[in-house]
Structures are given as C-alpha cells and as structure tokens.
Design a protein around this motif. Sequence first.
Motif, mmCIF file in Angstrom:
data_model
loop_
_atom_site.group_PDB
_atom_site.id
_atom_site.type_symbol
_atom_site.label_atom_id
_atom_site.label_comp_id
_atom_site.label_asym_id
_atom_site.label_seq_id
_atom_site.Cartn_x
_atom_site.Cartn_y
_atom_site.Cartn_z
ATOM 1 N N VAL A 97 22.935 10.469 -20.400
ATOM 2 C CA VAL A 97 21.654 11.138 -20.182
ATOM 3 C C VAL A 97 20.556 10.094 -20.298
ATOM 4 O O VAL A 97 20.728 9.060 -20.947
ATOM 5 C CB VAL A 97 21.391 12.282 -21.197
ATOM 6 N N TYR A 98 19.413 10.348 -19.682
ATOM 7 C CA TYR A 98 18.323 9.377 -19.641
ATOM 8 C C TYR A 98 17.869 8.974 -21.038
ATOM 9 O O TYR A 98 17.537 7.813 -21.288
ATOM 10 C CB TYR A 98 17.143 9.957 -18.858
ATOM 11 N N GLU A 99 17.853 9.937 -21.967
ATOM 12 C CA GLU A 99 17.353 9.646 -23.310
ATOM 13 C C GLU A 99 18.155 8.549 -24.015
ATOM 14 O O GLU A 99 17.637 7.861 -24.900
ATOM 15 C CB GLU A 99 17.360 10.916 -24.159
ATOM 16 N N ARG A 100 19.418 8.368 -23.618
ATOM 17 C CA ARG A 100 20.223 7.314 -24.231
ATOM 18 C C ARG A 100 19.703 5.923 -23.858
ATOM 19 O O ARG A 100 19.933 4.954 -24.584
ATOM 20 C CB ARG A 100 21.677 7.467 -23.799
ATOM 21 N N TYR A 101 19.021 5.810 -22.731
ATOM 22 C CA TYR A 101 18.430 4.535 -22.312
ATOM 23 C C TYR A 101 17.390 4.091 -23.338
ATOM 24 O O TYR A 101 17.421 2.951 -23.820
ATOM 25 C CB TYR A 101 17.809 4.693 -20.924
ATOM 26 N N ALA A 102 16.475 4.994 -23.678
ATOM 27 C CA ALA A 102 15.472 4.678 -24.688
ATOM 28 C C ALA A 102 16.113 4.513 -26.059
ATOM 29 O O ALA A 102 15.734 3.641 -26.841
ATOM 30 C CB ALA A 102 14.407 5.776 -24.725
ATOM 31 N N GLY A 103 17.099 5.352 -26.360
ATOM 32 C CA GLY A 103 17.754 5.305 -27.663
ATOM 33 C C GLY A 103 18.464 3.990 -27.910
ATOM 34 O O GLY A 103 18.419 3.443 -29.021
#
Length: 265
Positions: A97-103
């Motif tokens: 998911v996209y949020e894992r990129y920031a995470g």
Amino acid sequence: MKRRSFVKGSLISGAAAAITPAAAMAKPEFNRPPYREHYELRVYTFKSVEQQKTTEDFYRDVFVPKVRKELHEPVGVFTELNPAGQTKLYILIPYNVYERYAGLNYALENDKEYWAKGAAFLNAPANNPAFERMDTSLMQAFMHMRIKQIPPREQRIFELRQYKSASEAAGKKKIEMFNDKGEIDIFKRLGFKPVFFGETIFGNDRPNLTYMVTFKDMEDKAAHWKAFVDDPEWKRISAVPEYADALLVSKITSTMLVPTDYSGI
C-alpha cells in the motif's frame, strides 16, 4: 540522496479529539478498494567499478535485508544485460500500500544501525561519491494486474519497457488498452511472465507507463515478441484508430536487465 523527515508531533496530535476530522482523513485505509500495489524504481548511474561496488554492497548487505524485515517484500536488483560502458543499477521496491512508502522512509531515517552499517554509501564524501546520479519514480499498479508476479528462479532476463505519452489524456488512453481492452491478458496468454504494470505517479518524463516482462534469453524474447505482433487479438486491438501508437505514445524505451545474485525478483 534526498530524504524526507516526518514530524513525530503530528502523530501525537493526531490522537487529539479536537482534530478528529483531519485525523480521520489522514488515517491509512489499508482495506480500501480497489487494492493496488505501488512500486518504487531507482536507477543509479556510475562512472567507475568502485562506485558500483559501494552501491551494490549497500543494497546487498544493508538495504535489501532491511526491507525484507520492515515490509516483508522482495527487492529486485538488476544490472544491464549489454551496458554501454559502466552498467546502471536498477532497484525495484514493492509496497503493498502507498502508506508503506512513507513508513519505510521514516523507519530508515531513524534507524541508527541502518546508518552505521550503510555509512560507506549513505555518508560517502563529496569528493568520492557512491554514485553519479540517482533517478527515482513511484508507480501505481494497473487495475488489471494489481499485484506483482514473481517469475520462477531459473535462467531469466527481464525487459523493462516504458511508454511515454505527450499528454495526460493520451497516457490514460494507452493504459486503457492494457486494462480494459485485453492487452495484459495477451501478455499472460503468450507466456511473457509479466512482473508488474505501473503508471508513474511521481518521477521524470511523465506521463508514462512502465512494465517488466520475463524471458529465458534473447532468442526467447524475439520469439515472444513475434508471437505478440502476430497475435490476432493484438491485431484487433491495435487496429482501432483511437488506439494508434502515433496518437498515444511519443517514445518507447526498452532496457534489458539481468538480476543480481541477491535480487528478490
């Protein structure tokens, strides 16, 4: 390398009832439909074997193990099959998911062990850099192939293809051919073993789409593309005037890659 820092205070303040509406909007929705993976592609340019070694040592010994631990995802690491001079290094990082990129960026930014083990690369001096250039793009998987497919670990080479379009409308129309008109299905039926299809949402030369397909060797590649061009279904799709390449594609780039021995793809 550019790194983003994330403000810890925003996580704390997000719990406050006074900002509940904003927090609700910012909260990751991991089950939201439709689920589609994201892919980060990093391309490193070197001027010497020493630079390449420093970068490969970092990815093999530090970055790839860290991503496996943080994301439980395979990282693809590739060199060019027939480089013109010093090879470039291609890194493909999947995010479910996209949020894992920031995470992931936040986790690495604050990981002392990561910075210590990767010091030769991460803190390389200006007079002896670890690479000459790094280009980065982030892609969203196509609707018709929302999850990557890892090919068997056997003799294999990869073709990374990018189609650039002159306008947003043309780019979307080309993606429509893959998603809605059956082009992805042709690739699968003919045995191209596609790894991913992605639309670039951040990066250079937008709008563009990028995908990766798999072959045994160059002879196998030639045979597969001949079968594709001769396929009746492809002829039917490509004969539609509104899908003519002259209208939708301004440039096609093809790069042949070989996986490193530590590549997860």
